[in-house]
Design a protein around this motif. Structure first.
Motif, PDB file in Angstrom:
ATOM      1  N   PRO A  98     -14.063   4.213  -5.161  1.00  0.00           N
ATOM      2  CA  PRO A  98     -12.662   4.440  -4.876  1.00  0.00           C
ATOM      3  C   PRO A  98     -11.527   3.872  -5.328  1.00  0.00           C
ATOM      4  O   PRO A  98     -11.789   2.452  -5.811  1.00  0.00           O
ATOM      5  CB  PRO A  98     -12.353   3.963  -3.254  1.00  0.00           C
ATOM      6  CG  PRO A  98     -14.078   4.232  -2.807  1.00  0.00           C
ATOM      7  CD  PRO A  98     -14.881   3.956  -3.862  1.00  0.00           C
ATOM      8  N   PHE A  99     -10.356   4.262  -5.861  1.00  0.00           N
ATOM      9  CA  PHE A  99      -9.433   4.047  -6.554  1.00  0.00           C
ATOM     10  C   PHE A  99      -8.124   4.522  -5.662  1.00  0.00           C
ATOM     11  O   PHE A  99      -7.903   5.464  -5.785  1.00  0.00           O
ATOM     12  CB  PHE A  99      -9.385   4.054  -7.721  1.00  0.00           C
ATOM     13  CG  PHE A  99      -8.030   4.194  -8.644  1.00  0.00           C
ATOM     14  CD1 PHE A  99      -7.284   2.955  -8.052  1.00  0.00           C
ATOM     15  CD2 PHE A  99      -7.649   4.949  -9.647  1.00  0.00           C
ATOM     16  CE1 PHE A  99      -6.049   2.790  -8.949  1.00  0.00           C
ATOM     17  CE2 PHE A  99      -6.429   4.628 -10.149  1.00  0.00           C
ATOM     18  CZ  PHE A  99      -5.588   3.560  -9.925  1.00  0.00           C
ATOM     19  N   LEU A 100      -7.386   3.490  -5.079  1.00  0.00           N
ATOM     20  CA  LEU A 100      -6.431   3.953  -4.229  1.00  0.00           C
ATOM     21  C   LEU A 100      -5.173   3.024  -4.666  1.00  0.00           C
ATOM     22  O   LEU A 100      -5.186   1.970  -5.141  1.00  0.00           O
ATOM     23  CB  LEU A 100      -6.602   3.942  -2.776  1.00  0.00           C
ATOM     24  CG  LEU A 100      -7.716   4.743  -2.230  1.00  0.00           C
ATOM     25  CD1 LEU A 100      -8.841   3.966  -1.857  1.00  0.00           C
ATOM     26  CD2 LEU A 100      -7.381   5.563  -0.904  1.00  0.00           C
ATOM     27  N   LEU A 101      -3.777   3.692  -4.371  1.00  0.00           N
ATOM     28  CA  LEU A 101      -2.757   3.056  -4.661  1.00  0.00           C
ATOM     29  C   LEU A 101      -2.054   3.108  -3.021  1.00  0.00           C
ATOM     30  O   LEU A 101      -1.905   3.941  -2.428  1.00  0.00           O
ATOM     31  CB  LEU A 101      -1.787   3.916  -5.622  1.00  0.00           C
ATOM     32  CG  LEU A 101      -2.148   3.870  -6.864  1.00  0.00           C
ATOM     33  CD1 LEU A 101      -1.211   4.994  -7.841  1.00  0.00           C
ATOM     34  CD2 LEU A 101      -1.891   2.332  -7.661  1.00  0.00           C
ATOM     35  N   VAL A 102      -1.725   1.616  -2.810  1.00  0.00           N
ATOM     36  CA  VAL A 102      -0.742   1.495  -1.499  1.00  0.00           C
ATOM     37  C   VAL A 102       0.648   1.137  -1.690  1.00  0.00           C
ATOM     38  O   VAL A 102       0.827   0.211  -2.575  1.00  0.00           O
ATOM     39  CB  VAL A 102      -1.452   0.379  -0.911  1.00  0.00           C
ATOM     40  CG1 VAL A 102      -0.748  -0.059   0.408  1.00  0.00           C
ATOM     41  CG2 VAL A 102      -2.870   0.623  -0.439  1.00  0.00           C
ATOM     42  N   LEU A 103       1.417   2.007  -1.097  1.00  0.00           N
ATOM     43  CA  LEU A 103       2.934   1.697  -1.801  1.00  0.00           C
ATOM     44  C   LEU A 103       3.616   1.085  -0.564  1.00  0.00           C
ATOM     45  O   LEU A 103       3.855   1.913   0.572  1.00  0.00           O
ATOM     46  CB  LEU A 103       3.530   3.015  -1.890  1.00  0.00           C
ATOM     47  CG  LEU A 103       3.034   3.863  -2.983  1.00  0.00           C
ATOM     48  CD1 LEU A 103       3.767   5.036  -3.457  1.00  0.00           C
ATOM     49  CD2 LEU A 103       2.594   2.984  -4.373  1.00  0.00           C
ATOM     50  N   ASP A 104       3.686  -0.089  -0.547  1.00  0.00           N
ATOM     51  CA  ASP A 104       4.594  -1.042   0.687  1.00  0.00           C
ATOM     52  C   ASP A 104       5.950  -0.643   0.568  1.00  0.00           C
ATOM     53  O   ASP A 104       6.767  -1.836   0.051  1.00  0.00           O
ATOM     54  CB  ASP A 104       3.854  -2.226   0.551  1.00  0.00           C
ATOM     55  CG  ASP A 104       4.480  -3.215   1.644  1.00  0.00           C
ATOM     56  OD1 ASP A 104       4.639  -2.570   2.889  1.00  0.00           O
ATOM     57  OD2 ASP A 104       4.345  -4.329   1.632  1.00  0.00           O
TER      58      ASP A 104
END
Length: 257
Positions: A98-104
């Motif tokens: 898995p490779f995810l981007l978390v946008l806070d």
């Protein structure tokens, strides 16, 4: 942005029926003083399905449509949102790394669209956004992403802190892109399951999320400006993941010859 007729549903009964039919609703705009028996039925549906709402003045509703909206307009999402607790196990079950981007807390639609485009090009498995104080998948965001947001699963989570904890508990390394970091981004290992956290345009990553991250990564700055646009920074981080994983695959192939 003026909404097109296909982007919204108006009227209390129509919105109730849309919820029952499983329409993907971005949020429901409610007139501030809305009340009555039918409205209470709508409120119960909204609570049952956990739909985001916003109380607004009548003038805002009238700017979207002057038809008989009865104080209720539901904005329709161009995509169906995913849930991280469903997406993440499925990625592991499929044998993915898995490779995810978390946008806070990113709030600019164009930045979000640009990140969505990069995420698709870089082969990211998902984007995580918070439910409140954040962008969402709108027609403008999809257009800016060149359609990329149609292909990358977007998880809209009620609590971004809980989402980060879930990632960590699932064996995903969480890396914050931050100018506060001592480590150069290229020195970290992105060949493992990883989620990269990008912060909002004005204040960056929240302190609570920052404390949870396993590692902090800085992109070197040599000029007079101390930070990059968040979509550009996300692109740099995403393609470091791509670079390292391609190299790891190449090294493995060579070792097996």
């Amino acid at each position: 942005m003026k909404q097109s007729n296909s982007d919204y549903i108006f009227g209390i009964r129509a919105v109730i029926e849309a919820i029952d039919a499983g329409k993907s609703i971005d949020k429901v705009l409610l007139r501030k003083d809305l009340g009555g028996d039918l409205a209470r039925e709508l409120f119960a549906k909204i609570k049952e399905y956990g739909i985001l709402t916003q109380r607004v003045p009548l003038e805002k509703l009238n700017r979207i449509t002057m038809k008989n909206h009865q104080g209720v307009i539901a904005l329709i999402s161009p995509v169906t949102y995913h849930h991280l607790d469903n997406l993440l196990p499925s990625l592991f079950e499929e044998g993915k790394n898995p490779f995810l981007l978390v946008l806070d807390g990113i709030t600019d639609t164009r930045n979000f669209g640009a990140i969505g485009r990069t995420a698709d090009c870089a082969g990211a498995d998902g984007i995580v956004i918070p439910e409140r104080n954040s962008v969402s998948v709108t027609p403008d965001a999809v257009k800016t992403s060149a359609g990329g947001l149609f292909y990358v699963p977007v998880c809209r989570e009620r609590d971004i802190v809980t989402a980060v904890r879930m990632l960590k508990d699932s064996g995903v390394k969480v890396v914050a892109a931050s100018e506060k970091a001592a480590s150069n981004y290229s020195s970290l290992d992105f060949t493992v399951p990883v989620a990269i956290v990008m912060g909002s345009e004005d204040v960056g990553i929240s302190d609570e999320v920052l404390r949870l991250c396993d590692e902090l990564a800085a992109i070197p700055m040599s000029g007079n400006i101390g930070s990059l646009n968040v979509s550009v920074a996300a692109g740099i981080m995403a393609y470091e993941v791509v670079r390292q994983r391609l190299k790891a695959d190449s090294d493995l192939a060579i070792s097996q010859e």
